[in-house]
Design a protein around this motif. Structure first.
Motif, PDB file in Angstrom:
ATOM      1  N   ILE A   1      85.124  69.238   6.977  1.00  0.00           N
ATOM      2  CA  ILE A   1      85.953  69.829   5.936  1.00  0.00           C
ATOM      3  C   ILE A   1      87.042  68.819   5.585  1.00  0.00           C
ATOM      4  N   LYS A   2      87.299  68.663   4.319  1.00  0.00           N
ATOM      5  CA  LYS A   2      88.336  67.742   3.850  1.00  0.00           C
ATOM      6  C   LYS A   2      89.260  68.511   2.927  1.00  0.00           C
ATOM      7  N   VAL A   3      90.555  68.441   3.214  1.00  0.00           N
ATOM      8  CA  VAL A   3      91.563  69.138   2.431  1.00  0.00           C
ATOM      9  C   VAL A   3      92.539  68.091   1.910  1.00  0.00           C
ATOM     10  N   SER A   4      92.823  68.144   0.622  1.00  0.00           N
ATOM     11  CA  SER A   4      93.697  67.150   0.009  1.00  0.00           C
ATOM     12  C   SER A   4      94.736  67.811  -0.882  1.00  0.00           C
ATOM     13  N   ILE A   5      95.888  67.194  -0.947  1.00  0.00           N
ATOM     14  CA  ILE A   5      96.917  67.617  -1.886  1.00  0.00           C
ATOM     15  C   ILE A   5      96.654  67.019  -3.260  1.00  0.00           C
ATOM     16  N   ASP A   6      95.839  65.987  -3.318  1.00  0.00           N
ATOM     17  CA  ASP A   6      95.594  65.230  -4.549  1.00  0.00           C
ATOM     18  C   ASP A   6      94.375  65.782  -5.285  1.00  0.00           C
TER      19      ASP A   6
ATOM     20  N   ASN B   1     103.149  62.058  12.191  1.00  0.00           N
ATOM     21  CA  ASN B   1     101.926  61.265  12.166  1.00  0.00           C
ATOM     22  C   ASN B   1     101.741  60.609  10.794  1.00  0.00           C
ATOM     23  N   GLU B   2     100.719  59.778  10.676  1.00  0.00           N
ATOM     24  CA  GLU B   2     100.507  59.012   9.449  1.00  0.00           C
ATOM     25  C   GLU B   2     100.226  59.907   8.242  1.00  0.00           C
ATOM     26  N   LEU B   3      99.442  60.979   8.430  1.00  0.00           N
ATOM     27  CA  LEU B   3      99.160  61.903   7.337  1.00  0.00           C
ATOM     28  C   LEU B   3     100.453  62.529   6.813  1.00  0.00           C
TER      29      LEU B   3
ATOM     30  N   SER C   1      86.706  74.319  14.938  1.00  0.00           N
ATOM     31  CA  SER C   1      87.280  73.305  14.056  1.00  0.00           C
ATOM     32  C   SER C   1      88.206  72.377  14.848  1.00  0.00           C
ATOM     33  N   ILE C   2      87.943  71.087  14.737  1.00  0.00           N
ATOM     34  CA  ILE C   2      88.754  70.081  15.435  1.00  0.00           C
ATOM     35  C   ILE C   2      89.148  68.999  14.437  1.00  0.00           C
ATOM     36  N   ALA C   3      90.450  68.813  14.256  1.00  0.00           N
ATOM     37  CA  ALA C   3      90.947  67.782  13.342  1.00  0.00           C
ATOM     38  C   ALA C   3      90.610  66.396  13.883  1.00  0.00           C
ATOM     39  N   VAL C   4      90.216  65.494  12.989  1.00  0.00           N
ATOM     40  CA  VAL C   4      89.986  64.120  13.412  1.00  0.00           C
ATOM     41  C   VAL C   4      91.336  63.465  13.670  1.00  0.00           C
ATOM     42  N   GLU C   5      91.333  62.412  14.456  1.00  0.00           N
ATOM     43  CA  GLU C   5      92.600  61.812  14.883  1.00  0.00           C
ATOM     44  C   GLU C   5      93.176  60.800  13.904  1.00  0.00           C
ATOM     45  N   ASN C   6      92.363  60.186  13.088  1.00  0.00           N
ATOM     46  CA  ASN C   6      92.838  59.070  12.280  1.00  0.00           C
ATOM     47  C   ASN C   6      93.051  59.434  10.810  1.00  0.00           C
ATOM     48  N   MET C   7      93.689  60.544  10.531  1.00  0.00           N
ATOM     49  CA  MET C   7      93.945  60.955   9.155  1.00  0.00           C
ATOM     50  C   MET C   7      95.118  60.163   8.583  1.00  0.00           C
ATOM     51  N   SER C   8      94.963  59.732   7.331  1.00  0.00           N
ATOM     52  CA  SER C   8      96.072  59.019   6.706  1.00  0.00           C
ATOM     53  C   SER C   8      96.454  59.604   5.348  1.00  0.00           C
ATOM     54  N   TRP C   9      95.492  60.121   4.574  1.00  0.00           N
ATOM     55  CA  TRP C   9      95.795  60.657   3.244  1.00  0.00           C
ATOM     56  C   TRP C   9      95.286  62.072   3.022  1.00  0.00           C
ATOM     57  N   ASN C  10      94.321  62.530   3.801  1.00  0.00           N
ATOM     58  CA  ASN C  10      93.739  63.863   3.657  1.00  0.00           C
ATOM     59  C   ASN C  10      93.548  64.471   5.039  1.00  0.00           C
ATOM     60  N   TYR C  11      93.585  65.797   5.085  1.00  0.00           N
ATOM     61  CA  TYR C  11      93.280  66.490   6.330  1.00  0.00           C
ATOM     62  C   TYR C  11      91.763  66.573   6.450  1.00  0.00           C
ATOM     63  N   VAL C  12      91.227  66.138   7.581  1.00  0.00           N
ATOM     64  CA  VAL C  12      89.786  66.159   7.820  1.00  0.00           C
ATOM     65  C   VAL C  12      89.528  66.765   9.193  1.00  0.00           C
ATOM     66  N   ALA C  13      88.546  67.658   9.254  1.00  0.00           N
ATOM     67  CA  ALA C  13      88.188  68.276  10.531  1.00  0.00           C
ATOM     68  C   ALA C  13      86.672  68.424  10.630  1.00  0.00           C
TER      69      ALA C  13
ATOM     70  N   THR D   1      89.587  71.179  -1.737  1.00  0.00           N
ATOM     71  CA  THR D   1      88.831  71.100  -0.503  1.00  0.00           C
ATOM     72  C   THR D   1      87.345  70.957  -0.773  1.00  0.00           C
ATOM     73  N   HIS D   2      86.659  70.250   0.135  1.00  0.00           N
ATOM     74  CA  HIS D   2      85.210  70.336   0.114  1.00  0.00           C
ATOM     75  C   HIS D   2      84.658  70.406   1.524  1.00  0.00           C
ATOM     76  N   LEU D   3      83.507  71.025   1.627  1.00  0.00           N
ATOM     77  CA  LEU D   3      82.790  71.218   2.890  1.00  0.00           C
ATOM     78  C   LEU D   3      81.508  70.445   2.781  1.00  0.00           C
ATOM     79  N   THR D   4      81.233  69.594   3.765  1.00  0.00           N
ATOM     80  CA  THR D   4      80.055  68.730   3.699  1.00  0.00           C
ATOM     81  C   THR D   4      79.288  68.733   5.001  1.00  0.00           C
ATOM     82  N   LEU D   5      78.021  68.392   4.884  1.00  0.00           N
ATOM     83  CA  LEU D   5      77.216  68.105   6.075  1.00  0.00           C
ATOM     84  C   LEU D   5      77.486  66.675   6.464  1.00  0.00           C
ATOM     85  N   PRO D   6      77.683  66.394   7.745  1.00  0.00           N
ATOM     86  CA  PRO D   6      77.910  65.008   8.148  1.00  0.00           C
ATOM     87  C   PRO D   6      76.634  64.182   7.996  1.00  0.00           C
ATOM     88  N   THR D   7      76.784  62.887   7.850  1.00  0.00           N
ATOM     89  CA  THR D   7      75.604  62.021   7.789  1.00  0.00           C
ATOM     90  C   THR D   7      74.983  61.929   9.164  1.00  0.00           C
TER      91      THR D   7
END
Length: 108
Positions: free
Chosen positions: A63-68, A2-4, A39-51, A101-107
């Motif tokens: 939740i957003k997980v990044s290597i950067d 996949n793109e990620l 937890s369900i991963a979003v489908e359109n990840m390109s640079w970070n893992y987001v669920a 990683t960070h954990l956020t409330l959605p808008t």
């Protein structure tokens, strides 16, 4: 692939491949740490893992997980500064243990 996966491996090489392979363990660790379910991963990840997930304490979260580490560090600073005003609200972050990683409330 996949793109990620493609983007991460192309940019970070062996380290990126290892990070992609470790994502299941990372997300399991974070789910336990933050008591997340559904937890369900979003489908359109390109640079970070987001669920999207559910927190017993906060309800629906993202939740957003990044290597950067630089990217996430800057995002965390911005999210802390704005504190949910006009954007997502940072609940917690983890830059020490397994990934950046960070954990956020959605808008709403």
């Amino acid at each position: 692939m996949n793109e990620l996966e493609k983007n991460t491996i192309n940019l970070f090489g062996k380290r990126g491949k290892e990070w992609i392979q470790s994502l299941p363990k990372i997300t399991e660790y974070l789910s336990k740490k933050w008591q997340l379910t559904d937890s369900i991963a979003v489908e359109n990840m390109s640079w970070n893992y987001v669920a999207k997930a559910y927190s017993k304490k906060h309800g629906p979260v993202c939740i957003k997980v990044s290597i950067d580490e630089n990217l996430i560090a800057d995002e965390i600073k911005a999210l802390e500064y704005f504190n949910g005003f006009g954007m997502i609200k940072l609940i917690d972050h983890d830059t020490e243990s397994v990934s950046y990683t960070h954990l956020t409330l959605p808008t709403t």
